[in-house]
Design a protein around this motif. Structure first.
Motif: not given
Length: 429
Positions: A235-253
């Motif tokens: 749907k929107g790869w640019k916006l996905t990359f921006i939101c993807l930045a916080v996913i690792p922190f969620i995964a670590i927690a």
């Protein structure tokens, strides 16, 4: 002169002679005298010395440092029917994981229709009403169909995994109890019966819980997370990359939550088993406790053990609350970054409203699904630790097996007297 004969005890051949019976047998109990002077020994000291109330830790036949079993070994007692049910449950779980991101797409598109309605209403109210009525009916019908599909899939996930877990739990309980009945009497001297009864309930329940729908929920959450990211990139790869930045922190927690909770749960389970052993020991010997006024002392023993279990549970609560708080914080950070970048792209007319909602909401659901898998992974890891102790008892081969009627030496006929010679006895503990 007496005749030598062979006595078969549990497959072990023994020879004896009547001349050595009295001299070579080590007494099992020795009589202990008690000083009647109250200044030398009080009642509590007498109880402690005589071991009428066990105050010292028993030599545990169940090792405390057992390595948790692998996930594959966790299913070692499953039959073909259980495997088929588990595979069917896996299919239903993966399908249910796909439905959730698809539902978010439908929801986002519906929100886009509502927002576009207000734009069309400024030009022509009649055409705007027709557009809203037609589109909303279409998306509501899709919601209804998804609801039916999700009902079927959810039923399949819970039914298949739960039935397979119940079958394996019943089988493990039977084998566990049968293995206990096969053990020699010396083994029972090295393990507390209260611990055995606690493990047949608590530990087996934890194993069954890990074998059940928790596995299905892990598959569902992981598949939903993967599908969510695939849709977001489409749907929107640019916006996905921006939101993807916080996913690792969620995964670590979420990962830390699963690891920490599994360790604390295993420790708390051990303390619960130990407290159950103390309660069984005290209640079985309650007459001795009452006779020597040892109630306060036994209450303190039990209190110390359950307080240790409570401390592990309290730490689990703090870790659970902290990790969930961190996950929620980064989810709102993703909201902030996503809507900020999305509004910027909307002004540049690169994205429309439906695209922005699709990407952000799909990623949001993916993050929630990933964090939701952590407690289920924790249940599975706890089952691995509990299964190691249960399986150790099931796999233990007794040197004297009362249920084994096939092996060992058998004497068809015995004539004369049976005597014992060179026989020695010691407690294993």
């Amino acid at each position: 002169m007496s005749e030598k004969k062979e006595d078969t005890l549990g497959g072990t051949s023994r020879h004896a002679s009547s001349s050595d019976v009295n001299s070579s047998v080590t007494p099992i109990h020795e009589k202990t005298s008690v000083d009647s002077n109250p200044h030398h020994h009080d009642i509590d000291e007498f109880v402690k010395n005589e071991k009428l109330i066990d105050d010292e830790p028993t030599v545990n036949a169940i090792a405390d440092d057992i390595t948790p079993v692998s996930v594959y070994k966790l299913f070692r007692f499953s039959t073909k029917v259980d495997i088929i049910l588990s595979l069917a449950g896996t299919f239903f779980s993966c399908a249910a994981g796909v439905v959730t991101p698809v539902m978010i797409i439908i929801f986002s598109n519906l929100m886009g229709v509502i927002l576009k309605y207000y734009q069309l209403a400024d030009e022509s109210t009649a055409s705007a009403n027709h557009y809203l009525d037609h589109e909303s009916r279409h998306y509501c019908l899709l919601f209804f169909i998804l609801g039916i599909v999700m009902w079927v899939l959810s039923f399949g996930v819970n039914a298949c995994w739960a039935i397979a877990a119940e079958n394996q739990g019943l089988r493990i309980r039977k084998l566990y109890y049968k293995s206990i009945m096969r053990q020699d009497i010396g083994w029972f001297d090295t393990v507390k019966t209260g611990e055995l009864t606690t493990r047949i309930t608590n530990d087996v329940n934890m194993v069954q819980d890990g074998l059940g729908e928790k596995f299905g929920f892990v598959f569902m959450n992981v598949v939903a997370f993967v599908v969510a990211f695939i849709i977001a990139f489409a749907k929107g790869w640019k916006l996905t990359f921006i939101c993807l930045a916080v996913i690792p922190f969620i995964a670590i927690a979420g990962g830390y939550l699963g690891i920490a909770i599994s360790k604390l749960t295993t420790n708390a389970q051990d303390k619960t088993a130990a407290s159950g052993a103390i309660a069984d020991e005290v209640l079985s010997g309650i007459r001795t406790i009452m006779a020597f006024n040892g109630q306060s002392r036994e209450i303190e023993r039990y209190k110390q053990m359950v307080e240790e279990s409570y401390r592990f549970g309290r730490r689990s609560g703090f870790i659970l609350g902290g990790c969930i708080g961190v996950i929620q914080f980064f989810i709102f950070v993703m909201y902030c970054a996503g809507f900020n970048f999305g509004s910027w792209r909307l002004r540049a007319e690169e994205y429309d409203i439906a695209q922005v909602l699709n990407v952000i909401l799909v990623l949001l659901v993916g993050g929630f699904m990933l964090s939701g898998a952590a407690p289920n992974v924790s249940a599975i890891t706890s089952a691995q630790g509990s299964a190691a102790k249960v399986f150790e008892i099931i796999d233990r081969v007794s040197p004297i097996d009362p249920l084994d009627t096939e092996t060992g030496k058998k004497v068809e006929k015995i004539h004369g007297d049976i005597v014992f010679r060179d026989i020695h006895f010691t407690y294993p503990s």
